[in-house]
Structures are given as structure tokens and as C-alpha cells.
Scaffold this active site. Structure first.
Site, PDB file in Angstrom:
ATOM      1  N   ASP A   1       0.499  -1.364   0.051  1.00  0.00           N
ATOM      2  CA  ASP A   1       0.274  -0.111  -0.244  1.00  0.00           C
ATOM      3  C   ASP A   1       0.867   1.515   0.172  1.00  0.00           C
ATOM      4  OD1 ASP A   1      -1.729   2.419   1.258  1.00  0.00           O
ATOM      5  OD2 ASP A   1      -3.354   0.958   1.197  1.00  0.00           O
TER       6      ASP A   1
ATOM      7  N   TYR B   1     -11.001  14.788  -3.283  1.00  0.00           N
ATOM      8  CA  TYR B   1     -10.633  14.646  -4.493  1.00  0.00           C
ATOM      9  C   TYR B   1      -9.342  15.447  -4.476  1.00  0.00           C
ATOM     10  CZ  TYR B   1      -9.120  12.282  -8.306  1.00  0.00           C
ATOM     11  OH  TYR B   1      -8.515  11.528  -9.981  1.00  0.00           O
TER      12      TYR B   1
ATOM     13  N   ASP C   1     -11.056   5.331 -19.080  1.00  0.00           N
ATOM     14  CA  ASP C   1     -11.578   3.652 -18.305  1.00  0.00           C
ATOM     15  C   ASP C   1     -10.783   2.923 -18.432  1.00  0.00           C
ATOM     16  OD1 ASP C   1     -13.204   1.686 -19.548  1.00  0.00           O
ATOM     17  OD2 ASP C   1     -12.669   1.541 -21.881  1.00  0.00           O
ATOM     18  N   THR C   2     -11.707   2.966 -16.832  1.00  0.00           N
ATOM     19  CA  THR C   2     -10.699   2.103 -15.766  1.00  0.00           C
ATOM     20  C   THR C   2     -11.644   1.857 -15.095  1.00  0.00           C
ATOM     21  OG1 THR C   2     -10.430   4.004 -14.366  1.00  0.00           O
ATOM     22  CG2 THR C   2      -8.480   3.731 -16.069  1.00  0.00           C
TER      23      THR C   2
HETATM   24  N1  LIG Z   1      -9.907   7.080 -14.341  1.00  0.00           N
HETATM   25  C1  LIG Z   1      -9.998   8.166 -14.398  1.00  0.00           C
HETATM   26  O1  LIG Z   1     -10.797   8.988 -15.208  1.00  0.00           O
HETATM   27  C2  LIG Z   1      -8.882   9.247 -13.911  1.00  0.00           C
HETATM   28  C3  LIG Z   1      -9.158  11.094 -14.309  1.00  0.00           C
HETATM   29  C4  LIG Z   1      -7.785  11.598 -13.312  1.00  0.00           C
HETATM   30  C5  LIG Z   1      -6.657  11.495 -12.586  1.00  0.00           C
HETATM   31  N2  LIG Z   1      -7.219   9.602 -12.587  1.00  0.00           N
HETATM   32  C6  LIG Z   1      -5.770   9.227 -11.960  1.00  0.00           C
HETATM   33  O2  LIG Z   1      -5.422   8.341 -12.155  1.00  0.00           O
HETATM   34  C7  LIG Z   1      -4.592   7.154 -11.593  1.00  0.00           C
HETATM   35  C8  LIG Z   1      -5.225   6.306 -11.722  1.00  0.00           C
HETATM   36  O3  LIG Z   1      -6.561   5.605 -11.912  1.00  0.00           O
HETATM   37  P1  LIG Z   1      -7.205   4.700 -12.107  1.00  0.00           P
HETATM   38  O4  LIG Z   1      -7.926   4.817 -13.117  1.00  0.00           O
HETATM   39  O5  LIG Z   1      -6.507   3.383 -13.214  1.00  0.00           O
HETATM   40  O6  LIG Z   1      -8.322   3.854 -11.676  1.00  0.00           O
HETATM   41  P2  LIG Z   1      -8.326   1.884 -10.925  1.00  0.00           P
HETATM   42  O7  LIG Z   1      -8.623   2.042  -9.831  1.00  0.00           O
HETATM   43  O8  LIG Z   1      -8.508   1.247 -11.707  1.00  0.00           O
HETATM   44  O9  LIG Z   1      -5.921   2.228 -10.650  1.00  0.00           O
HETATM   45  C9  LIG Z   1      -6.419   1.905  -9.434  1.00  0.00           C
HETATM   46  C10 LIG Z   1      -4.705   1.146  -8.832  1.00  0.00           C
HETATM   47  O10 LIG Z   1      -4.362   1.853  -7.754  1.00  0.00           O
HETATM   48  C11 LIG Z   1      -4.304   1.250  -6.216  1.00  0.00           C
HETATM   49  N3  LIG Z   1      -4.304   1.648  -5.838  1.00  0.00           N
HETATM   50  C12 LIG Z   1      -5.216   2.497  -5.068  1.00  0.00           C
HETATM   51  N4  LIG Z   1      -5.003   3.026  -3.362  1.00  0.00           N
HETATM   52  C13 LIG Z   1      -3.931   2.368  -3.171  1.00  0.00           C
HETATM   53  C14 LIG Z   1      -3.110   2.639  -2.000  1.00  0.00           C
HETATM   54  N5  LIG Z   1      -3.343   2.929  -0.969  1.00  0.00           N
HETATM   55  N6  LIG Z   1      -1.788   1.369  -2.092  1.00  0.00           N
HETATM   56  C15 LIG Z   1      -1.430   0.460  -3.343  1.00  0.00           C
HETATM   57  N7  LIG Z   1      -2.219   0.702  -4.473  1.00  0.00           N
HETATM   58  C16 LIG Z   1      -3.872   1.803  -4.646  1.00  0.00           C
HETATM   59  C17 LIG Z   1      -5.794   0.384  -6.857  1.00  0.00           C
HETATM   60  O11 LIG Z   1      -5.564  -1.410  -6.042  1.00  0.00           O
HETATM   61  C18 LIG Z   1      -5.490   0.246  -7.691  1.00  0.00           C
HETATM   62  O12 LIG Z   1      -4.651  -0.731  -8.408  1.00  0.00           O
HETATM   63  C19 LIG Z   1      -5.179   7.651 -10.155  1.00  0.00           C
HETATM   64  O13 LIG Z   1      -4.284   8.767  -9.137  1.00  0.00           O
HETATM   65  C20 LIG Z   1      -6.421   8.564 -10.625  1.00  0.00           C
HETATM   66  O14 LIG Z   1      -6.712   9.409  -9.246  1.00  0.00           O
HETATM   67  C21 LIG Z   1      -8.108   8.823 -13.154  1.00  0.00           C
END
Ligand SMILES: NC(=O)c1ccc[n+]([C@@H]2O[C@H](COP(=O)([O-])OP(=O)(O)OC[C@H]3O[C@@H](n4cnc5c(N)ncnc54)[C@H](O)[C@@H]3O)[C@@H](O)[C@H]2O)c1
Length: 275
Positions: A80, A173, A207-208
Site C-alpha cells: 500500500d 479528491y 476507461d478504468t
Molecule cells: N480514471 C479516471 O477517469 C481518472 C481521471 C483522472 C485521474 N485519474 C488518476 O489516475 C490514477 C490511476 O487511476 P485509474 O483510473 O487507473 O484507477 P483504478 O482504480 O483502475 O486503478 C488504481 C490502482 O491503484 C491502486 N491503489 C489505490 N490505492 C492504493 C494504495 N493506497 N496503495 C497501493 N495501491 C493503491 C488500486 O488498487 C488500483 O489497482 C489515479 O491516481 C487517479 O486518481 C483517473
């Protein structure tokens, strides 16, 4: 394979939040660009208020197999980002195995919804702890090894469009992702003398599992005015952005192709921030 095909040949990258989504995509694309990878993910529930499923150990195993499919090595651990010592241990093990550290992608993050005066203290704290303190923990775990190696390098912090434009419904956030910008730019100045660049990337809807979280729509239903803050962007859009498109920016920032770029905020948002 030419150097332009593999701009990261011989380099080593550390990626957090690597089990799925954007983090997995970054691992695969950094490997395709020639880097060996050190990867961590919590692989389990990380924030009680998240409206989407947590990542699993099987997700991280899939990332491992995809990186190995690119012909690169990977050390992957369930850690983590809030566990500062855990990050330090895995970075030390990775540097021991692969011999160096050149690229850091601080990508792990969580997103959940609620108005600022209505979210719980736990919801606030879990978001700040992962999205902001987690990035600081990543910096503390990696920077000493990069300075010691003396090879310069590139740190890419994943913020969000919501780290530049504050939006309603997820102010905690926004606060965490604005914090990542301050951290990025201070660090860039501190690390300039070591040839280490530090930049932030600002995706919009991607797209996640996080990007497809339907609890966002419950927030819009309860507070219809909020939707005006979430335009689809300037470019034609019929879907969320593929994670691979965010990886294009990450690989560019990781490589010497961006050698003049530091202390910069790079949007990956189809122009959303200007609307
Ligand atoms: N998906 C979107 O629309 C979007 C838009 C802007 C920014 N983001 C940012 O992009 C990044 C990736 O997000 P994503 O879309 O791939 O989301 P996601 O939830 O698919 O993947 C995030 C990953 O981070 C891991 N994670 C979360 N908290 C954790 C922790 N405390 N310790 C270790 N691992 C941890 C999760 O287990 C997961 O595998 C994030 O920082 C998110 O805030 C996402």
C-alpha cells in the site's frame, strides 16, 4: 529495435497502483519502451467510500505476465502506498535486482464522492493519505536511490484534471490532486541540480474501474447543477479515454524526448480544462 523504438532501454521504472487501469498500462508501455519495472499495488480494499471494486492479486499477476510478455523483467509486490517503509523495502529490493532506478510513476489513487461538509473524516483522510501522502511516500522511497545512482531521471506524478480545475462533488479528491501539483513543482526545483525532472499528468475521464464508477451519476442526480463542471472536452468524444493514451504522455515524460520539461502540468484531457 532502434533507440527511438526503445527510448528507455537499460532503464528501470517504479510504478505504483500497477495492478490494473492506468498503472498496468504504464507498466506495459514502459516495458515496451525498454525499461525493467518495479511495481506495487495494494491489491485489496483501500477506501471504504469507493463505489467501485478493489483491485486483486490476480490483477497484479496479469500485469506481471503482460510486462514479461514484452520481454522485460518485473518485480511486483502487494504494498500500500500509505506504507512508507513497505515502499522503501520494495524499492531497495528492486534496485538490488535491477541495478538502478531512473523513472518513477506515482499513479496509485482513489476517488469517491460527496459534498465537502458531508463526507466523513475517514473519507477525507483515506483520500488524502493515498493520493497525496502516498505520493510523498513514493518520493521518499525513490529519490535517494536516484540521486545516489547519479543518472538523473524522471518522476511523473499522476494528478487529475481535478488537480487543476476544482470541481464539485469530490472536493477532497481535488484537494489531494491540487496538493500533488505543489509537491511536484517544489520537488522539481529541489531535484533540478541532480538532473532529475519532475512533472505531473492530468487525465480526465479514463476507461478504468475508477473512471467507470457509476456513483458519480448518483451525485449528479442529487445535485444536477454539478454536471456543468464536467463537460466532455473539446475533441469529439464517444467514450472515456483509453489508458494507453495516458501512457503515451507518461512514456514521453519518462524519456529524453521531454528533456526540457520539468515542473510542468501536462493535461491529457481533450481540452476539458479550457472549457
Ligand atoms: N480514471 C479516471 O477517469 C481518472 C481521471 C483522472 C485521474 N485519474 C488518476 O489516475 C490514477 C490511476 O487511476 P485509474 O483510473 O487507473 O484507477 P483504478 O482504480 O483502475 O486503478 C488504481 C490502482 O491503484 C491502486 N491503489 C489505490 N490505492 C492504493 C494504495 N493506497 N496503495 C497501493 N495501491 C493503491 C488500486 O488498487 C488500483 O489497482 C489515479 O491516481 C487517479 O486518481 C483517473
Amino acid at each position: 529495435m532502434s533507440s527511438s523504438d526503445q527510448p528507455l532501454a537499460g532503464k528501470v521504472a517504479y510504478v505504483t497502483g500497477a495492478a490494473r487501469g492506468q498503472g498496468r498500462s504504464h507498466c506495459v508501455r514502459l516495458a515496451r519502451a525498454g525499461a525493467d519495472v518495479i511495481a506495487i499495488d495494494a491489491c485489496g480494499p483501500v477506501a471504504a467510500s469507493n463505489g467501485y471494486e478493489p483491485a486483486t492479486p490476480q490483477d497484479l499477476a496479469e500485469t506481471v505476465s503482460l510486462v514479461e510478455g514484452e520481454g522485460r523483467k518485473i518485480l511486483a509486490k502487494e504494498v500500500d502506498v500509505r506504507d512508507a517503509e513497505g515502499q522503501q523495502r520494495v524499492v531497495a529490493e528492486g534496485v538490488e535486482q535491477f541495478g538502478r532506478l531512473d523513472v518513477v510513476v506515482a499513479n496509485a489513487g482513489v476517488l469517491n464522492w460527496g459534498r465537502l461538509w458531508e463526507i466523513s473524516a475517514q473519507q477525507w483522510q483515506e483520500t488524502i493519505d493515498t493520493n497525496l501522502t502516498g505520493v510523498w511516500n513514493t518520493i521518499r522511497a525513490t529519490v535517494p536511490a536516484m540521486i545516489a545512482a547519479g543518472n538523473g531521471g524522471s518522476i511523473v506524478n499522476v494528478s487529475s484534471a481535478a488537480g487543476i480545475k476544482a470541481v464539485p462533488g469530490c472536493g477532497h479528491y481535488c484537494a489531494s490532486k491540487f496538493g500533488v501539483v505543489g509537491l511536484t513543482n517544489s520537488l522539481a526545483v529541489e531535484l533540478g541540480e541532480f538532473g532529475i525532472r519532475v512533472n505531473s499528468v492530468h487525465p480526465y475521464g479514463t476507461d478504468t474501474p475508477m473512471g467507470n464508477d457509476v456513483s458519480m451519476y448518483e451525485m449528479f442526480a442529487a445535485h444536477p447543477n454539478f454536471i456543468h463542471s464536467y463537460s466532455p472536452g473539446a475533441l469529439p468524444t464517444d467514450s472515456l479515454a483509453a489508458p494507453n493514451l495516458i501512457s503515451d504522455v507518461v512514456v514521453w515524460l519518462a524519456s529524453d524526448a521531454s528533456s526540457l520539461v520539468t515542473a510542468a502540468q501536462i493535461p491529457a484531457d481533450k481540452g476539458y480544462l479550457k472549457i
